[in-house]
Design an enzyme around this catalytic site. Structure first.
Site, PDB file in Angstrom:
ATOM      1  N   PRO A  17       0.833  -1.204   0.000  1.00 54.64           N
ATOM      2  CA  PRO A  17       0.000   0.000   0.000  1.00 54.64           C
ATOM      3  C   PRO A  17       0.866   1.252   0.000  1.00 54.64           C
ATOM      4  CG  PRO A  17       0.084  -0.951   2.193  1.00 54.64           C
ATOM      5  CD  PRO A  17       0.808  -1.892   1.293  1.00 54.64           C
ATOM      6  N   SER A 263       7.345   4.676   9.371  1.00 51.58           N
ATOM      7  CA  SER A 263       7.329   3.486   8.528  1.00 51.58           C
ATOM      8  C   SER A 263       5.910   2.968   8.349  1.00 51.58           C
ATOM      9  CB  SER A 263       8.211   2.403   9.135  1.00 51.58           C
ATOM     10  OG  SER A 263       7.475   1.698  10.098  1.00 51.58           O
ATOM     11  N   LYS A 264       5.784   2.011   7.448  1.00 42.69           N
ATOM     12  CA  LYS A 264       4.463   1.445   7.159  1.00 42.69           C
ATOM     13  C   LYS A 264       3.852   0.773   8.382  1.00 42.69           C
ATOM     14  CE  LYS A 264       4.758   0.929   2.206  1.00 42.69           C
ATOM     15  NZ  LYS A 264       4.595   0.101   1.021  1.00 42.69           N
ATOM     16  N   ARG A 265       4.705   0.287   9.261  1.00 40.08           N
ATOM     17  CA  ARG A 265       4.189  -0.419  10.438  1.00 40.08           C
ATOM     18  C   ARG A 265       3.785   0.509  11.576  1.00 40.08           C
ATOM     19  NH1 ARG A 265       7.996  -2.937   8.104  1.00 40.08           N
ATOM     20  NH2 ARG A 265       9.524  -1.690   9.207  1.00 40.08           N
TER      21      ARG A 265
END
Ligand code: GLU
Length: 509
Positions: A17, A263-265
């Site tokens: 994503p 970050s994505k997390r």
């Protein structure tokens, strides 16, 4: 700047994503194109098939549609430089790789992954790092060591090869970045990067440079993480005899505490969304929250992102996409990284929410009311929305802020009852009920004047009466201005709620 010639691109790899950092990069490209009367292109960089994630490409397209960011050319739009997906342009890159070989800027290499891994280990035992560069390339398995004839024989025998860029030994590359200014790097620290893989597919570096040239990109505006690749890219342009576009590397987005890149997390860990739309991970089946599903308005999301790294030069903070398109400039993009502030993101949504008209918000609120089993006319809902929107960040909070407009209290906040429901309260409310029954004009201003005058005359104490009054109307000590509430509920409902309260709380003796 020649206004006609501005062409910029957003070139994501469909590896998952799109994170808000990527949306910001796309947004700055879009704004730069609009400001300069240029074109904005969407190109998909999917040369690394191992990292391809199902659905990521569709996700990217849908995210921009939600944000209101439109492309002039590219993936779904087509255009004069089609196709805009690198996996559909494979045959183009081989020609340029060959050209680089021919002019001595690149060479065939036959080292197997196993051989390279052995070398890496040998270096590690000597506490060194193996770098495939000018120090070693003449003695490894490649065309530089073998010479033309032997190389041709090896290739003819079908042995797989890669193509590496021959990084010069000791050359200072001067790069002019529109945000960072002059950046200098000596090639002595760089390696001979693979630009073409054994499977016949180029790596990012070659494909990116070739496409930016062929698609006549004038400005490459991208994240700072690509700055280390810039010397190689500049040398590739030179080796192919092409002019370089102008470069602008955008500073990173940091976590809210400023410690490290967002970050994505982080979204799931830190409790705020980092993706524009909900993402259903096809591998794990996990679903991640998003700005859209969390109830952000796309305009607020875009406004917030625009100001994460760019400033208008004055104190203003609220801008539509159109306004941004008129005033955006790269000179006002800061050099230092911006810290993401989730509270500020909420603030932006609140600003957009309170500026929306009540009818528009009503349309968004009606489905919630239907789900709660409330049937009422929308002009009443619009009035309620007008009274409570100041107190909400999201439409999703409207119910909590307004349920008492749609149903009389079933219970009364125990703490408030304990504190305020005194012996005299019962009698105050009986008296108040009589006053309310006799008011002709039930407007907020009129009821307020009459009731406050009565309290003053009788010396009952404003707090003592109005807290209890609110308790019976709302069920607790919350909500907007009490006289606005009763005016909207109307005389009959107000009186009935007092009667209900008198009955349920009873005399406190
Ligand atoms: N494909 C690269 C990415 O995923 C693009 C970098 C660039 O804009 O040159 O970010």
């Amino acid at each position: 700047m020649n206004q006609q010639s501005v062409r910029v691109r957003f070139a994501p790899s469909p590896t998952g994503p799109l994170h808000i950092g990527g949306v910001r990069t796309a947004l700055y490209n879009y704004l730069f194109a609009k400001k300069n009367g240029g074109k904005f292109i969407l190109r998909i960089e999917d040369t690394d098939q191992n990292r391809f994630v199902q659905g990521a490409e569709e996700y990217i397209v849908e995210s921009f549609a939600w944000c209101g960011i439109e492309f002039d050319e590219g993936l779904t739009k087509g255009g004069p430089f089609s196709p805009y997906k690198q996996s559909e342009r494979k045959q183009i890159y081989a020609e340029y790789a060959r050209k680089l070989i021919e002019n001595g800027s690149a060479y065939y290499a036959f080292d197997t992954p196993e051989e390279l891994s052995v070398l890496r280990k040998q270096y590690e035992t000597k506490k060194k790092t193996f770098t495939y560069n000018w120090r070693v390339h003449n003695v490894l398995n490649n065309a530089l060591a073998f010479g033309k004839e032997k190389t041709e024989q090896i290739i003819a025998s079908g042995i797989p090869y890669v193509i590496r860029f021959k990084m010069p030994e000791n050359r200072t590359i001067v790069m002019d970045d529109l945000i960072r200014g002059k950046v200098e790097v000596n090639t002595v620290v760089l390696d001979d990067k693979i630009i073409f893989k054994s499977d016949g597919i180029p790596t990012y570096h070659l494909a990116n440079v070739v496409d930016d040239h062929l698609m006549e990109i004038s400005h490459v505006i991208r994240g700072e993480e690509w700055l280390p690749s810039l010397p190689l890219h500049i040398l590739l342009y030179k080796a192919l005899g092409w002019e370089t576009p102008q470069f602008a590397h955008l500073p990173l987005l940091l976590k809210p505490d400023g410690k490290g890149k967002l970050s994505k997390r982080d979204g799931d860990k830190l409790g705020f969304p980092v993706f524009p739309l909900q993402w259903n991970n096809p591998k794990t089946g996990e679903t991640t929250r998003s700005y859209c599903e969390d109830g952000y308005f796309p305009e607020a999301f875009i406004n917030m992102l625009a100001l994460l790294g760019w400033n208008p030069g004055d104190e203003r903070e609220l801008f539509t996409l159109d306004e941004l398109s008129r005033i955006f400039s790269l000179d006002r993009v800061g050099k230092s990284a911006s810290r993401f502030d989730p509270d500020k993101a909420r603030w932006f949504n609140h600003q957009y929410l309170i500026r929306k008209n009540n009818e528009e918000l009503t349309l968004l609120f009606l489905p919630v009311l239907i789900e709660k089993g409330v049937l009422t006319d929308s002009s009443f809902v619009a009035k309620v929305v007008g009274l409570i929107k100041d107190r909400a960040y999201f439409v999703g909070e409207f119910w909590e802020q307004s349920y008492f407009f749609f149903k009389a209290p079933d219970e009364y906040d125990a703490k408030a009852v304990k504190k305020h429901w005194k012996i005299k309260s019962y009698y105050h409310m009986v008296e108040l009920k009589e006053i309310l029954i006799n008011i002709d004009d039930f407007s907020s201003e009129n009821t307020e004047t009459i009731i406050k005058n009565w309290i003053t005359e009788k010396k009952y104490g404003t707090g003592a009466v109005l807290n209890v009054f609110r308790l019976l109307i709302v069920g607790g000590l919350k909500g907007p201005h009490l006289f606005d509430i009763i005016s909207l509920l109307g005389q009959q409902e107000t009186v009935w709620r007092i009667e209900k309260g008198l009955h349920e709380l009873g005399r406190n003796e």
